[in-house]
Write an enzyme that holds these catalytic residues in place. Structure first.
Site, mmCIF file in Angstrom:
data_model
loop_
_atom_site.group_PDB
_atom_site.id
_atom_site.type_symbol
_atom_site.label_atom_id
_atom_site.label_comp_id
_atom_site.label_asym_id
_atom_site.label_seq_id
_atom_site.Cartn_x
_atom_site.Cartn_y
_atom_site.Cartn_z
ATOM 1 N N LYS A 198 0.864 -1.180 0.000
ATOM 2 C CA LYS A 198 0.000 0.000 0.000
ATOM 3 C C LYS A 198 0.898 1.227 0.000
ATOM 4 O O LYS A 198 1.394 1.648 1.025
ATOM 5 C CB LYS A 198 -0.913 -0.013 1.241
ATOM 6 C CG LYS A 198 -2.271 0.686 1.032
ATOM 7 C CD LYS A 198 -2.201 2.168 0.833
ATOM 8 C CE LYS A 198 -1.953 2.911 2.125
ATOM 9 N NZ LYS A 198 -1.947 4.406 1.910
ATOM 10 N N GLU A 274 8.526 1.364 11.830
ATOM 11 C CA GLU A 274 9.565 2.388 11.801
ATOM 12 C C GLU A 274 8.834 3.716 11.789
ATOM 13 O O GLU A 274 8.189 4.073 10.797
ATOM 14 C CB GLU A 274 10.465 2.221 10.586
ATOM 15 C CG GLU A 274 11.737 3.047 10.661
ATOM 16 C CD GLU A 274 11.648 4.328 9.873
ATOM 17 O OE1 GLU A 274 11.409 5.387 10.507
ATOM 18 O OE2 GLU A 274 11.812 4.293 8.648
ATOM 19 N N CYS A 308 12.576 10.949 8.410
ATOM 20 C CA CYS A 308 12.261 10.508 9.770
ATOM 21 C C CYS A 308 13.445 10.677 10.712
ATOM 22 O O CYS A 308 13.267 10.877 11.912
ATOM 23 C CB CYS A 308 11.783 9.062 9.765
ATOM 24 S SG CYS A 308 12.940 7.914 8.982
ATOM 25 N N GLU A 409 7.911 16.226 16.045
ATOM 26 C CA GLU A 409 8.477 15.998 14.715
ATOM 27 C C GLU A 409 7.759 16.912 13.724
ATOM 28 O O GLU A 409 6.553 16.789 13.506
ATOM 29 C CB GLU A 409 8.303 14.533 14.300
ATOM 30 C CG GLU A 409 8.918 14.233 12.949
ATOM 31 C CD GLU A 409 8.771 12.783 12.544
ATOM 32 O OE1 GLU A 409 9.720 12.217 11.997
ATOM 33 O OE2 GLU A 409 7.688 12.216 12.782
#
Length: 511
Positions: A198, A274, A308, A409
């Protein structure tokens, strides 16, 4: 190129360049070896973040399409040749797949630039060649998957088998659509798994192209299925599906929690995650300041901050802080914001989220939060163009631990600078986060490097470098950055399961 202002951008630079539109060849779902429309017939727009305009309409997969894709993957696993092929035969096909990628580097790099705003020059030189090499790396492991003979304490002969875990669901993020596709697909193929991929709804185009190349390479029908669609529909259906044996997800911590809940509530499938990060870069007073400033800017401006592991918290020992800040601000001018097709651009546009400017607006809102909370804006902080989703490289100082720009973040080109006194202070500040994905250390002292690297709770530590990824080096997080590892042989293990086989020896109690 025009002359650039202090923020590394210019109103005179054309946004975007007039690049001839790429031919978008694949926009349908790929299920059972064929490109098909979604069951509902629905499509969604995929957007060029350089302009905010539609590139193409892509089939929108939903639960019914996930059911079909999982069914195709299940048949291919239970009855097809892929899990049963000798490892060397799987490797041969994977090498052909990699060769086909090499033949289409420019077209694939173009798709990721149009879809994700990634630098075209970087895609051609690094991203796309690297994904072909990831395939080759794991192809080399495909015929070396084996168990162990066990020395039992009783009259028994025993050994273990490593077998493919089954049908896997692979959910790919939008910031590195090609890289993350193959970080997950390559070890799953080598292990003998079948899969449903996906891709992020923001960046489906290269994934669909890779599905075409997989079929051309000879990967059997049903082994790789690609269903484009939205997370709450297609993604949720994949993570909760009873016929999926494992899910590997890369994305936000918030969505990672939902993935775990769905896996637990269905068939207790295994999960690897992750997730987000707020990585520190510690710069000690013995560091080369030019090198440190270059690494600090690379750590948060590369890929327009949509990374990330971005080193967005830069911690500088106080003795060199003022000199470092001066050097950093000067070097920030070199990070030119511009059309990602332009060879001189170093910062492209933020990804367009769905049908709005969500990611761009999120980054701009954090910049405004930083100003309101009292941080000092050293450079940047403004939109870099009138059209598209460009943001100037932004650096804050005079920040405190409770500020949103320090804790959260941001996933954009925003750096916060902080001072520390002693090594212990630096370690404490580095670990003062709910995340634990990566960290960097800049020092000339081996003792400092060893002590700090063993003290920071993060999955990868880079010393005097940053973004030093390699296929052989495991990657993943601590704490709210998730669990499980991609890359390296550890990355292969999560697509395998261990089976023990035990046989009684002659004269044992079972004879």
């Amino acid at each position: 190129m025009a002359n650039h202002g202090s923020n590394g951008s210019s109103d005179d630079l054309t946004f975007p360049l007039e690049i001839p539109p790429a031919k978008i060849r694949f926009t349908k779902l790929f299920i059972g070896g064929e490109f098909v429309d979604s069951v509902s017939g629905k499509t969604f727009e995929t957007i060029d973040p350089r302009t905010g305009e539609t590139i193409a309409r892509v089939s929108e997969g939903d639960k019914e399409d996930i059911d079909l894709a999982v069914g195709a993957a299940r048949r291919a696993f239970d009855h097809g040749p892929w899990p049963r092929l000798p490892g060397a035969a799987r490797a041969k096909i994977m090498h052909k797949f990699a060769d086909l990628i090499d033949q289409h580097i420019e077209e694939l790099a173009t798709l990721d630039t149009l879809n994700a705003g990634k630098l075209f020059s970087w895609g051609k030189a690094v991203d796309i060649p690297s994904v072909a090499n990831t395939l080759r790396y794991f192809a080399g492991a495909a015929d070396k998957i084996h168990g162990q003979v066990l020395k039992m304490s009783r009259e028994l002969h025993a050994y273990t088998l490593l077998e493919p875990i089954g049908v896997v669901g692979l959910i790919i993020p939008w910031n590195f659509p090609s890289t993350m596709f193959f970080v997950k697909v390559s070890p799953a193929l080598a292990a003998g798994c079948t899969m449903v991929v996906k891709p992020a709804e923001q960046t489906p185009l290269s994934a669909l192209f890779y599905a075409h190349l997989a079929k051309e390479a000879g990967i059997p029908d049903g082994v790789i299925n690609v269903v484009s669609g939205y997370g709450p529909t297609a993604g949720a259906a994949l993570t909760s599906h009873m016929n999926v044996d494992k899910v590997s997800f890369t994305g936000s911590t918030e969505v990672g929690r939902k993935v775990m809940q769905a896996a637990a509530a269905s068939n207790l499938k295994t999960v690897s995650l992750e997730l987000g990060g707020k990585s520190p870069l510690l710069i000690f007073d013995d560091a080369d300041i030019d090198q440190a400033a270059d690494l600090a800017l690379l750590g948060v401006m590369h890929n327009k901050g949509e990374v990330c592991v971005a080193g967005s918290r830069v911690l500088v020992q106080e003795a060199i802080y003022d000199e470092f800040v001066k050097t950093l601000v000067e070097k920030a001018k070199e990070w030119v914001v511009g059309d990602p097709f332009h060879p001189n651009s170093r910062v492209g546009p933020q990804v367009r989220i769905n049908v709005d400017k969500k990611q761009y607006e999120k980054v701009m809102s954090y910049i405004e939060h930083g100003k309101r909370e009292g941080a000092t804006l050293l450079t940047g902080g403004k939109p870099a163009a009138k059209k598209g989703y460009y943001i100037e490289p932004t650096v804050f100082t005079d920040v405190t631990d409770d500020m949103m720009i320090v804790k959260d973040e941001i996933f954009g080109p925003v750096m916060v600078l902080m001072k520390f006194k002693t090594m212990e202070d630096g370690i404490r500040a580095a670990n003062n986060t709910r995340y634990g994905l990566a960290a960097g250390i800049v020092t000339k002292s081996l003792d400092t490097a060893n002590t700090v690297s063993r003290s920071i709770r993060a999955g990868v530590i880079w010393i005097n470098c940053y973004f030093a990824f390699d296929n052989d080096c495991p990657f993943g997080g601590y704490k709210s950055s998730g669990f499980g590892r991609d890359e390296g042989m550890v990355g292969l293990q999560k697509y395998l399961q261990v089976k023990s086989v035990v046989t009684p020896l002659y004269n044992s109690p079972w004879q």
